[in-house]
Design a protein around this motif. Structure first.
Motif, short mmCIF file in Angstrom:
data_model
loop_
_atom_site.label_atom_id
_atom_site.label_comp_id
_atom_site.label_asym_id
_atom_site.label_seq_id
_atom_site.Cartn_x
_atom_site.Cartn_y
_atom_site.Cartn_z
N GLY A 10 0.71 -1.29 -0.01
CA GLY A 10 0.02 0.11 -0.16
C GLY A 10 0.76 1.24 0.04
O GLY A 10 0.32 2.34 -0.07
N ARG A 11 2.13 1.22 -0.01
CA ARG A 11 2.94 2.32 -0.01
C ARG A 11 3.13 2.80 -1.52
O ARG A 11 2.89 2.29 -2.27
CB ARG A 11 4.35 2.18 0.51
N ALA A 12 3.29 4.35 -1.48
CA ALA A 12 3.40 4.72 -2.81
C ALA A 12 4.82 4.92 -3.04
O ALA A 12 5.62 5.49 -2.20
CB ALA A 12 2.64 6.00 -2.90
N LYS A 13 5.48 4.86 -4.15
CA LYS A 13 6.88 5.12 -4.37
C LYS A 13 6.99 5.92 -5.76
O LYS A 13 6.37 5.48 -6.69
CB LYS A 13 7.48 4.07 -4.56
N SER A 14 7.75 7.02 -5.45
CA SER A 14 7.81 7.94 -6.74
C SER A 14 9.19 8.83 -6.40
O SER A 14 9.67 8.68 -5.33
CB SER A 14 6.76 8.83 -6.85
N ASP A 15 9.56 9.63 -7.31
CA ASP A 15 10.72 10.59 -7.10
C ASP A 15 10.09 11.88 -6.22
O ASP A 15 11.10 12.76 -5.56
CB ASP A 15 11.23 11.12 -8.29
N PHE A 16 8.86 12.03 -5.83
CA PHE A 16 8.42 12.96 -5.09
C PHE A 16 7.97 12.40 -3.55
O PHE A 16 7.22 13.22 -2.82
CB PHE A 16 7.47 13.97 -5.63
N THR A 17 8.23 11.25 -3.00
CA THR A 17 7.48 10.54 -1.87
C THR A 17 9.05 10.42 -1.36
O THR A 17 10.19 10.38 -1.77
CB THR A 17 6.73 9.36 -2.23
N VAL A 18 8.65 10.37 0.24
CA VAL A 18 9.86 9.86 0.92
C VAL A 18 10.28 8.44 0.79
O VAL A 18 9.74 7.54 0.87
CB VAL A 18 9.42 10.21 2.52
N SER A 19 11.66 8.44 0.46
CA SER A 19 12.29 7.42 0.20
C SER A 19 12.99 6.49 1.35
O SER A 19 13.11 5.29 1.53
CB SER A 19 13.34 7.49 -0.96
N ALA A 20 13.27 7.33 2.35
CA ALA A 20 13.80 6.70 3.67
C ALA A 20 13.76 7.91 4.63
O ALA A 20 13.67 9.00 4.38
CB ALA A 20 15.36 6.41 3.51
N TRP A 21 13.80 7.46 5.88
CA TRP A 21 13.82 8.61 7.08
C TRP A 21 14.01 7.87 8.36
O TRP A 21 13.94 6.46 8.58
CB TRP A 21 12.30 9.35 7.44
N ALA A 22 14.64 8.48 9.30
CA ALA A 22 14.97 7.95 10.65
C ALA A 22 14.99 9.18 11.48
O ALA A 22 15.29 10.05 11.34
CB ALA A 22 16.40 7.52 10.28
N GLN A 23 14.76 8.70 13.03
CA GLN A 23 15.11 9.54 14.07
C GLN A 23 16.15 8.65 14.82
O GLN A 23 16.12 7.42 15.09
CB GLN A 23 14.02 9.64 14.94
N TYR A 24 17.41 9.22 14.91
CA TYR A 24 18.54 8.45 15.66
C TYR A 24 19.03 9.24 16.95
O TYR A 24 19.11 10.41 17.00
CB TYR A 24 19.49 8.60 14.42
N LYS A 25 19.37 8.27 17.76
CA LYS A 25 20.23 8.94 19.09
C LYS A 25 21.47 8.74 18.93
O LYS A 25 21.90 7.50 18.60
CB LYS A 25 19.34 8.02 20.46
N GLY A 26 22.42 9.82 18.73
CA GLY A 26 23.77 9.43 18.75
C GLY A 26 24.71 9.80 19.85
O GLY A 26 25.97 9.81 19.78
N THR A 27 23.94 9.62 20.88
CA THR A 27 24.79 9.89 22.12
C THR A 27 24.64 8.56 22.92
O THR A 27 23.82 7.79 23.04
CB THR A 27 24.44 11.02 22.98
N ALA A 28 25.83 8.30 24.02
CA ALA A 28 25.74 7.17 24.99
C ALA A 28 25.50 6.02 24.15
O ALA A 28 26.41 5.66 23.31
CB ALA A 28 24.62 7.28 25.87
N THR A 29 24.41 4.97 24.39
CA THR A 29 24.04 4.11 23.33
C THR A 29 23.41 4.50 22.14
O THR A 29 22.22 4.67 22.32
CB THR A 29 23.72 2.91 24.17
N ASN A 30 23.94 4.44 21.07
CA ASN A 30 23.29 4.80 19.85
C ASN A 30 22.29 3.91 19.59
O ASN A 30 22.51 2.77 19.72
CB ASN A 30 24.72 4.89 18.66
N ALA A 31 21.33 4.44 19.00
CA ALA A 31 20.04 3.72 18.79
C ALA A 31 19.45 4.41 17.62
O ALA A 31 19.22 5.82 17.64
CB ALA A 31 19.26 3.50 19.83
N ILE A 32 18.52 3.58 16.50
CA ILE A 32 17.60 4.12 15.49
C ILE A 32 16.29 3.97 16.45
O ILE A 32 15.88 2.83 16.94
CB ILE A 32 17.58 2.87 14.53
N ARG A 33 15.71 5.14 16.55
CA ARG A 33 14.54 5.20 17.57
C ARG A 33 13.29 4.76 16.70
O ARG A 33 12.21 3.85 17.11
CB ARG A 33 14.19 6.50 18.05
N ASP A 34 13.42 5.11 15.24
CA ASP A 34 12.38 4.71 14.42
C ASP A 34 12.63 5.07 13.03
O ASP A 34 13.52 6.09 13.06
CB ASP A 34 11.06 5.28 14.83
N SER A 35 12.22 4.34 12.06
CA SER A 35 12.75 4.67 10.69
C SER A 35 12.02 4.04 9.69
O SER A 35 11.06 3.09 9.99
CB SER A 35 14.31 3.92 10.46
#
Length: 118
Positions: A10-35
């Motif tokens: 059900g996702r839409a893919k095109s040159d005008f939609t979001v191809s990737a995203w992330a919220q990242y924690k880069g301190t202490a124990t690094n972690a991808i919070r969501d992506s």
């Protein structure tokens, strides 16, 4: 010419939609919070992160943007695409630089890539 594709999930893919995203924690124990479409993040040193795509972009001509929060003593941060390494189909390298022009880890970095999917 194909401009938009609806995938089976059900996702839409095109040159005008979001191809990737992330919220990242880069301190202490690094972690991808969501992506979306981020398989991992490589910590290259202070404030220097490579976001690896789960599915490669079709080319390196996409737009990548990032934001980072201010973490007290390091001051406000600006996020740049790595000045030495161009974006690649499999990853993009972003760097957080403090107001004193030093690379600085950040407790929250958000990034988004648009384009490069069809």
């Amino acid at each position: 010419t194909e401009r938009l594709r609806i995938t089976r999930d059900g996702r839409a893919k095109s040159d005008f939609t979001v191809s990737a995203w992330a919220q990242y924690k880069g301190t202490a124990t690094n972690a991808i919070r969501d992506s979306f479409n981020i398989s991992s993040v490589t910590d290259n040193g202070n404030g220097d992160y490579t976001f690896n795509f789960g599915t490669n972009m079709t080319n390196e001509y996409y737009s990548a943007v990032g934001t980072a929060n201010e973490d007290g003593s390091t001051g406000y941060k600006t996020v740049y695409i790595d000045r030495a390494a161009a974006p690649a189909v499999g990853a993009v390298r972003l760097q957080a630089i403090s107001n004193s022009d030093n690379y600085a880890d950040t407790s929250t970095m958000c990034m988004q890539v648009t384009g490069g999917t069809i």
